[in-house]
Design a protein around this motif. Structure first.
Motif, PDB file in Angstrom:
ATOM      1  N   HIS A   1       4.076   9.545  -8.268  1.00 38.80           N
ATOM      2  CA  HIS A   1       5.479   9.163  -8.075  1.00 38.80           C
ATOM      3  C   HIS A   1       6.057   8.560  -9.354  1.00 38.80           C
ATOM      4  CE1 HIS A   1       5.741   9.163  -3.396  1.00 38.80           C
ATOM      5  NE2 HIS A   1       6.293  10.249  -3.912  1.00 38.80           N
TER       6      HIS A   1
ATOM      7  N   TRP B   1      -0.774   8.255   0.587  1.00 43.00           N
ATOM      8  CA  TRP B   1      -1.371   8.114  -0.743  1.00 43.00           C
ATOM      9  C   TRP B   1      -2.328   9.270  -1.031  1.00 43.00           C
ATOM     10  CZ3 TRP B   1      -0.203   4.008  -4.098  1.00 43.00           C
ATOM     11  CH2 TRP B   1      -0.928   3.996  -5.280  1.00 43.00           C
ATOM     12  N   SER B   2      -3.152   9.596  -0.047  1.00 38.79           N
ATOM     13  CA  SER B   2      -4.149  10.656  -0.258  1.00 38.79           C
ATOM     14  C   SER B   2      -3.475  12.026  -0.406  1.00 38.79           C
ATOM     15  CB  SER B   2      -5.180  10.660   0.872  1.00 38.79           C
ATOM     16  OG  SER B   2      -4.665  11.275   2.019  1.00 38.79           O
TER      17      SER B   2
ATOM     18  N   LYS C   1       0.823  -1.218   0.000  1.00 36.81           N
ATOM     19  CA  LYS C   1       0.000   0.000   0.000  1.00 36.81           C
ATOM     20  C   LYS C   1       0.850   1.259   0.000  1.00 36.81           C
ATOM     21  CE  LYS C   1      -3.002  -2.815   2.844  1.00 36.81           C
ATOM     22  NZ  LYS C   1      -3.132  -3.241   4.258  1.00 36.81           N
ATOM     23  N   TYR C   2       2.161   1.096  -0.057  1.00 39.56           N
ATOM     24  CA  TYR C   2       3.055   2.253   0.054  1.00 39.56           C
ATOM     25  C   TYR C   2       2.958   3.129  -1.197  1.00 39.56           C
ATOM     26  CZ  TYR C   2       7.322   4.868   1.169  1.00 39.56           C
ATOM     27  OH  TYR C   2       8.222   5.866   1.454  1.00 39.56           O
ATOM     28  N   TRP C   3       3.216   4.417  -1.018  1.00 41.39           N
ATOM     29  CA  TRP C   3       2.997   5.384  -2.097  1.00 41.39           C
ATOM     30  C   TRP C   3       4.063   5.356  -3.189  1.00 41.39           C
ATOM     31  CZ3 TRP C   3       3.563  11.058   0.172  1.00 41.39           C
ATOM     32  CH2 TRP C   3       4.811  11.202   0.763  1.00 41.39           C
TER      33      TRP C   3
ATOM     34  N   THR D   1       6.542   3.211   7.559  1.00 39.42           N
ATOM     35  CA  THR D   1       6.688   3.427   6.117  1.00 39.42           C
ATOM     36  C   THR D   1       8.157   3.682   5.776  1.00 39.42           C
ATOM     37  OG1 THR D   1       6.014   5.707   6.550  1.00 39.42           O
ATOM     38  CG2 THR D   1       4.349   4.232   5.602  1.00 39.42           C
TER      39      THR D   1
ATOM     40  N   LEU E   1      -0.653  12.520  -2.018  1.00 43.67           N
ATOM     41  CA  LEU E   1      -0.266  12.599  -3.441  1.00 43.67           C
ATOM     42  C   LEU E   1      -1.475  12.773  -4.346  1.00 43.67           C
ATOM     43  CD1 LEU E   1       2.688  10.201  -4.297  1.00 43.67           C
ATOM     44  CD2 LEU E   1       2.657  12.695  -4.070  1.00 43.67           C
ATOM     45  N   ASP E   2      -2.610  12.125  -3.992  1.00 46.32           N
ATOM     46  CA  ASP E   2      -3.852  12.371  -4.754  1.00 46.32           C
ATOM     47  C   ASP E   2      -4.151  13.868  -4.794  1.00 46.32           C
ATOM     48  OD1 ASP E   2      -4.315   9.669  -5.151  1.00 46.32           O
ATOM     49  OD2 ASP E   2      -5.860   9.501  -3.586  1.00 46.32           O
TER      50      ASP E   2
ATOM     51  N   CYS F   1       0.015   4.518   5.340  1.00 43.96           N
ATOM     52  CA  CYS F   1       0.117   4.358   3.875  1.00 43.96           C
ATOM     53  C   CYS F   1      -1.037   5.080   3.179  1.00 43.96           C
ATOM     54  CB  CYS F   1       0.115   2.867   3.501  1.00 43.96           C
ATOM     55  SG  CYS F   1       1.632   1.992   3.932  1.00 43.96           S
ATOM     56  N   ASP F   2      -2.227   4.949   3.742  1.00 40.15           N
ATOM     57  CA  ASP F   2      -3.400   5.593   3.139  1.00 40.15           C
ATOM     58  C   ASP F   2      -3.270   7.114   3.164  1.00 40.15           C
ATOM     59  OD1 ASP F   2      -4.482   3.114   2.705  1.00 40.15           O
ATOM     60  OD2 ASP F   2      -5.931   3.214   4.362  1.00 40.15           O
TER      61      ASP F   2
ATOM     62  N   HIS G   1       2.229   5.060  -6.368  1.00 39.15           N
ATOM     63  CA  HIS G   1       1.259   6.088  -6.778  1.00 39.15           C
ATOM     64  C   HIS G   1       1.640   6.655  -8.162  1.00 39.15           C
ATOM     65  CE1 HIS G   1      -1.127   9.766  -6.801  1.00 39.15           C
ATOM     66  NE2 HIS G   1      -1.802   9.301  -5.764  1.00 39.15           N
TER      67      HIS G   1
END
Lengths: 233, 233
Positions: A31, A220-221, A23-25, A147, A223-224, A216-217, A28
């Motif tokens: 990235h 990720w968010s 689940k790590y970015w 992480t 970077l979103d 992780c979430d 993404h």
């Protein structure tokens, strides 16, 4: 025996923590674009300016862990993370190295420090991490930091990408990653040992895994939010 | 102009902070007895063992202030307080010096560390201080620390009392106070400057004064609880 859940053995627990890398970015799409040279100058600056907000809050996140930690030996070691980012004097430390990246990428210090480019979602995700460290058991916040088990590889990729794809960024801006790869490796090894040692019940192990997933979430968010924002300036 | 409350000038605000000394625990009857040689051995040990709980939580209180503080220069200076108490390695630092006082007074480390003598009111008051630092604006928690403006005089009195009235306590137990008098003076001067600089509205100044009163009250209630508990062992 229904309802009794035995703790995972040390190796199984360590493997479960490591499996959170899924689940790590690093995976993404933003990235991917960053590391393949697909960002234009404005996008790269936006990424740097948004990540500044995350970086600047790290000493406060780490202090929150110490505030909740009754173990003097853990506190002593964790304090080094604050010193690492804040430095021992003004103009020193990891936060300054991040600002050096920003100026090497053509921004002034003031336009980074006033946070004009920081999008709401990046701020939200960062603040959620600090709040988590302030309000949850310290062992969970340490687990959330894991992480960094996955970050040295990502930072190595990034360092190559900066050299290969973004030569317009002066190499003086690379120092944060050059130094952080080794430091993160050591920090993560310590944090992993703390989690393996202090999370001994199955409930504590599950909470640690949930914490690492939460982290992780939130990354990720972040970077979103950066991806979906408009271009800088 | 009704409803507009101008901030106090710097000197008036400083004087108002200093006037909180009226509520400081140097005037508590238990301190009077301690410093005039009126405590028996068991009472003195009880005081040391209860104060241990307060001492051991100080690094966590100070980390909570750092966790809420967005000013890197304040964080850097405040970090020294954690290092002071926790030391840079096991067996070092202010907390160890307090344990040395306990052993010089005839207790084992383990009977202090297991907190068997800690009364509920001392724990409650101490935990309230840490919670305050975790949940209130960092400037208020810094203001609460300003009882250290008043503590050097009290610690000097205490050091004389230990030498004059409690010679059965080995002088190796005096080190905490000998070192802390100078350190507290410097820490308090810094904290006072932070409060004078960062509490600029009348509301912030009032909140700082309330915080210092809160701290005086919680220290006082800690001694009430110690006084009203039964003798040790």
């Amino acid at each position: 025996m229904a309802g009794i859940r035995l703790p995972l053995g040390r190796e199984d627990f360590a493997a479960a923590l490591g499996a959170c890398s899924e689940k790590y970015w690093d995976k993404h799409p933003y990235h991917d674009r960053l590391h393949s040279g697909g960002l234009d100058d404005a996008e790269l600056r936006r990424w740097i300016a948004n990540r500044w907000y995350y970086q600047k809050r790290l000493p406060q996140k780490d202090a929150a862990i110490i505030a909740n930690c009754p173990e003097a030996d853990v506190r002593r070691r964790w304090l080094q993370r604050i010193v690492y980012q804040d430095g021992t004097r003004a103009g020193d430390g990891g936060l300054e190295a991040w600002l050096a990246l920003a100026t090497a990428a053509g921004m002034s210090r003031s336009e980074v420090l006033d946070e004009r480019y920081v999008v709401g979602g990046a701020r939200l995700a960062t603040d959620a991490y600090v709040s988590f460290a302030l309000t949850r058991p310290w062992t969970e916040a340490v687990a959330a930091s894991l992480t960094e088990l996955f970050s040295p590889a990502l930072m190595s990729t990034r360092l190559s990408a900066l050299r290969d794809h973004y030569p317009w960024i002066d190499s003086s801006g690379h120092a944060y990653f050059i130094k952080r790869i080794g430091a993160a490796t050591k920090d993560a090894a310590h944090a992993r040992e703390v989690v393996l040692t202090h999370c001994t019940t199955r409930d504590q192990q599950d909470a640690a895994l949930d914490a690492l997933t939460f982290k992780c979430d939130l990354l990720w968010s972040m970077l979103d939010a950066i991806e979906h924002a408009g271009p800088v300036g």
